[in-house]
Design an enzyme around this catalytic site. Structure first.
Site, PDB file in Angstrom:
ATOM      1  N   ASP A  69      -6.657  51.523  50.478  1.00 49.67           N
ATOM      2  CA  ASP A  69      -7.134  51.438  49.151  1.00 49.67           C
ATOM      3  C   ASP A  69      -6.774  52.918  48.532  1.00 49.67           C
ATOM      4  OD1 ASP A  69      -7.753  50.162  46.519  1.00 49.67           O
ATOM      5  OD2 ASP A  69     -10.088  50.442  47.188  1.00 49.67           O
ATOM      6  N   HIS A  72     -13.514  51.144  37.943  1.00 54.27           N
ATOM      7  CA  HIS A  72     -14.129  51.210  38.914  1.00 54.27           C
ATOM      8  C   HIS A  72     -15.533  51.420  38.678  1.00 54.27           C
ATOM      9  CE1 HIS A  72      -9.852  52.318  40.585  1.00 54.27           C
ATOM     10  NE2 HIS A  72     -10.284  51.003  41.221  1.00 54.27           N
ATOM     11  N   SER A 131     -15.137  43.596  40.425  1.00 51.41           N
ATOM     12  CA  SER A 131     -16.467  42.857  40.624  1.00 51.41           C
ATOM     13  C   SER A 131     -16.970  42.206  39.387  1.00 51.41           C
ATOM     14  CB  SER A 131     -17.278  44.118  40.878  1.00 51.41           C
ATOM     15  OG  SER A 131     -17.262  44.232  42.382  1.00 51.41           O
TER      16      SER A 131
HETATM   17 ZN    ZN Z   1      -9.067  50.404  42.529  1.00 54.69          ZN
END
Ligand code: ZN
Length: 336
Positions: free
Chosen positions: A78, A184, A221
């Site tokens: 990632d 994020h 999320s």
């Molecule tokens: Zn990311």
């Protein structure tokens, strides 16, 4: 990962990509995959690689593929910050890498289109010759995670559809991460997102222009209130926050999104479970007494996401293609 995303496109579903730092998180993902019969993307950031000295994490991932042979499993890097980081992951055995050239190698400064395209193209050439998949990013996400990110306002560097088309043409990436207003970390939105803050229209436009490119949603999320509440009920101090609603992700999946990155929800679930044990049973001191409930809590979230993204039931649809075979296919495609 290319095969897994091609299959997802064929079946019109998305695949969650879950971040890991340790054994319990890997176990949680694999147990959820087995329970829901889902293909699995296990991903590690640079932060996770340094936390685990790299080799620990890699061997835990190998253990996962040994113990869950029926699950098609991707080991994905990632946010690789440089060509060198991606090459080191490829050398170690990752089957997919993200070259995030949207930021300079410091992982903080937004880069130029030219730098991004050049660095990503270099990773694509190395990776594809070994059958390994590459994800690129155009536009910059908001927030910072594991020390990675410009800490920008999420709307300041949205993906430009013209640039996305040109970037895919120049680099040959398999999957493309786009910036549509997500960030994020836990604090994505200060209220439930609307079309003003989460630019799904931008995503739809990019998909119209790039119908054959697998799109990736980062910072996705959902930050459910239930998970925040458990943490705060047992002594935590999270401020009110909103994530990306599941129905928006599902709209994305109907429009070319094949990989959805989820980390914060799992962190919240584990931390809530651990806080609960500490609060209710202060006499406990065996790490297993809280790590087991933490692992169970993460498994529950992952299984729920796998079902919501539509990947559940698809683990047995296909046999994984070897990296050698994938390398041949990339070669044929390039020379065709
Ligand atoms: Zn990311």
């Amino acid at each position: 990962m290319r095969q897994l995303l091609d299959e997802a496109a064929q079946g019109a579903y998305g695949v969650g990509a879950f971040n890991v730092n340790n054994m319990e998180q890997i176990q949680a993902i694999m147990e959820a995959a087995r329970e829901t019969k889902s293909p699995a993307i296990v991903q590690a950031s640079r932060g996770a690689r340094s936390y685990s000295q790299d080799r620990f994490l890699y061997h835990l991932m190998l253990a996962a593929t040994e113990l869950y042979p029926e699950i098609p499993t991707v080991l994905h890097l990632d946010h690789g910050n440089s060509v060198e980081t991606c090459k080191s992951a490829i050398a170690m055995g990752f089957t997919s890498v993200m070259m995030d050239g949207s930021l300079m190698p410091d992982g903080k400064t937004p880069s130029t289109f030219e730098y991004n395209a050049r660095a990503t193209r270099e990773v694509v050439e190395t990776a594809h010759s070994k059958g390994i998949t590459v994800e690129g990013e155009i536009g910059c996400l908001g927030g910072i995670e594991d020390g990675h990110g410009a800490g920008l306002d999420a709307l300041s560097h949205l993906t430009d559809p013209d640039q996305a088309v040109e970037f895919v043409r120049q680099t040959g990436v398999d999957a493309l991460a786009i910036a549509i207003g997500t960030s994020h970390g836990a604090y994505k939105f200060t209220k439930k997102p609307t079309g003003e803050t989460l630019k799904m229209d931008r995503l739809l436009e990019i998909h119209r222009r790039l119908p054959n490119t697998h799109l990736v949603m980062h910072g996705s999320s959902s930050v459910p209130k239930e998970l925040q509440d458990i943490i705060n009920q047992y002594g935590g101090k999270l401020k009110p926050t909103w994530g990306v609603p599941i129905e928006e992700i599902q709209l994305g999946i109907k429009n070319g999104v094949r990989k959805i990155n989820v980390d914060t929800d799992n962190r919240l679930a584990m931390t809530g479970a651990i806080r609960k044990v500490f609060w209710e049973k202060p006499e406990e001191f065996d790490p297993r007494s809280y790590l087991k409930p933490a692992r169970d809590a993460m498994k529950k979230v992952v299984a729920q996401r796998m079902t919501q993204f539509g990947q559940a039931g698809h683990a047995g649809d296909y046999a994984p293609i070897s990296l050698e075979e994938m390398a041949k296919r990339y070669q044929q495609h390039l020379t065709a």
